[in-house]
Design an enzyme around this catalytic site. Structure first.
Site: not given
Ligand code: ADP
Length: 400
Positions: A12, A93, A181, A242, A333, A382
């Protein structure tokens, strides 16, 4: 051929890091190793690898002036233990599949050619990703390389959510909302179903993947309805560096007043905006929470982030016609109760009520008993999702 149990390597690649993981066991569901090379391109790059169950693993200072050097270091490490790893495939990924690719598939020379043509779709990620894939192909010519696209999950969104309100000809050329995502969202839905019974992943769900890159997805009965990122991952809520959504009029304004060309604009909205841009000090929410009481700029940055996420939850609840579950995930989160509290504050009218203690201790369910909306915290993975997808390609389940 090694007699050891088979395994899969997942890679990744980020802008300044590459994460690796090796999965084995039944259907490649057990993480054997994880690691990362960080600060690629800087003088103090480091390579960390840790075995499952080990507390520390090893960290070495390495020289990794570019992604190709970094991936060679990882592959050297893999080759040292290759017999015992018995690798069956490498999973990559790939952030953007453009209009052509969505489902994970084996990489061939045609795909590499197409990904190269797609570089304008994602100049921030695709060049490094192609570099990683090609280096792996050179070092492991006999191993299947499989691309797992972050755009895949959102592929079935209703057309109204995919359309960008610009001349339609561009939609036909592939300029549309893709969303990202996707590997994380797929994992979170599977986890919801696994931990809460098959009904948990049904109904009206908002998934909030809040890391350095942050996005939300609206899902109804397991189907994607909308997502906050767009044609590129720079859209949506404000992120660590961003900007998220912006007034399109700014492009012309900065071109006229600051002679900002497209490259300069891209650099500003991807690398110098969001939390970093507003705080003027840090892109890391931990630093900003610490400084907020004494630094108004840090307080503004945190407030702007929470406000952006809250507004998106409101918009998605409207798109879904109500809300049954909200899931927090990724670095912020999963680990920042203060952010979760501030995002949910004032949403009681939606039926969202947090339990303070559960939120502070980060339990799997942080909503209060009797809260109409169940609020979950789920640790995303992921890499594990990639290993599962690749396992399915290598050894399809019958009737799957
Ligand atoms: P990405 O994978 O997009 O690079 P991550 O999911 O690792 O990002 O999330 C990084 C963010 O998570 C950073 O803003 C960091 O401040 C935040 N974070 C990580 N750990 C904690 C923590 N213990 N408390 C608060 N925030 C945290």
């Amino acid at each position: 051929m090694s007699g050891e149990p088979a395994s899969i390597l997942t890679l990744n690649g980020g802008s300044s890091s590459i994460r690796l993981a090796v999965f084995g066991g039944e259907r490649f569901s057990r993480r054997l190793w994880s690691g990362r090379i960080e600060r690629i391109g800087l003088p103090d790059s480091s390579f960390t690898v840790k075995g499952a169950g080990e507390r520390t693993g090893f960290t070495r200072s390495v020289s990794a002036p570019c992604h190709t050097d970094a991936i060679h270091l990882i592959l050297d490490w893999i080759l040292e233990g290759r017999d015992s790893l018995n690798l069956r495939a490498v999973a990559h990924r790939v952030v953007h599949g453009g209009p052509k690719y969505s489902a994970a598939r084996r990489i061939d020379s045609e795909m590499i050619r197409t990904l190269r043509e797609l570089t304008p779709f994602d100049p921030q990620h695709l060049p490094q990703e192609i570099e990683l894939i090609e280096t792996c192909q050179q070092r492991f010519p006999d191993l299947p390389q499989i691309a797992c696209f972050d755009t895949d999950f959102h592929r079935g969104m209703p057309r109204v959510a995919q359309l960008l309100p610009i001349p339609r000809q561009y939609f036909r050329e592939g300029v549309r909302r893709y969303g990202f995502h996707g590997l994380s969202y797929r994992f979170l839905l599977e986890e919801l179903a696994r931990s809460g019974g098959s009904d948990a992943a049904r109904g009206r769900v908002i998934l909030a993947h809040l890391g350095n890159g942050a996005s939300l997805a609206a899902v109804r009965n397991g189907e994607p309805i909308d997502t906050s990122m767009g044609f590129t991952p720079a859209a949506g809520v404000p992120m660590s560096t961003r900007s998220g959504d912006l007034d399109p009029g700014l492009v012309g304004y900065f071109a006229q007043t600051a002679r900002m060309d497209p490259r300069g604009f891209n650099e500003m909205v991807n690398s110098r905006s969001g939390l970093l841009g507003i705080s003027e000090t840090s892109s890391d929410i931990r630093d900003l929470l610490e400084r907020a009481p004494t630094d108004e700029r840090a307080a503004d940055a945190v407030e702007m982030f929470c406000y952006g996420v809250k507004k998106t939850i409101g918009a998605f609840a409207a798109a879904l016609g109500g809300l049954d579950r909200l899931v927090f995930s990724a670095g912020i989160g999963e680990n920042a109760p203060e952010i979760r509290r501030r995002v949910c504050e004032g949403l009681e009218f939606f039926g969202i009520r947090l339990d303070d203690r559960r939120n502070r201790t980060g339990e799997a369910i942080i909503s209060a008993d009797g809260s109409r909306v169940a609020v979950h915290v789920i640790r995303t993975d992921e890499e594990l999702m990639m290993a599962k997808i690749v396992g399915e390609i290598l050894e399809p389940r019958e009737n799957a």
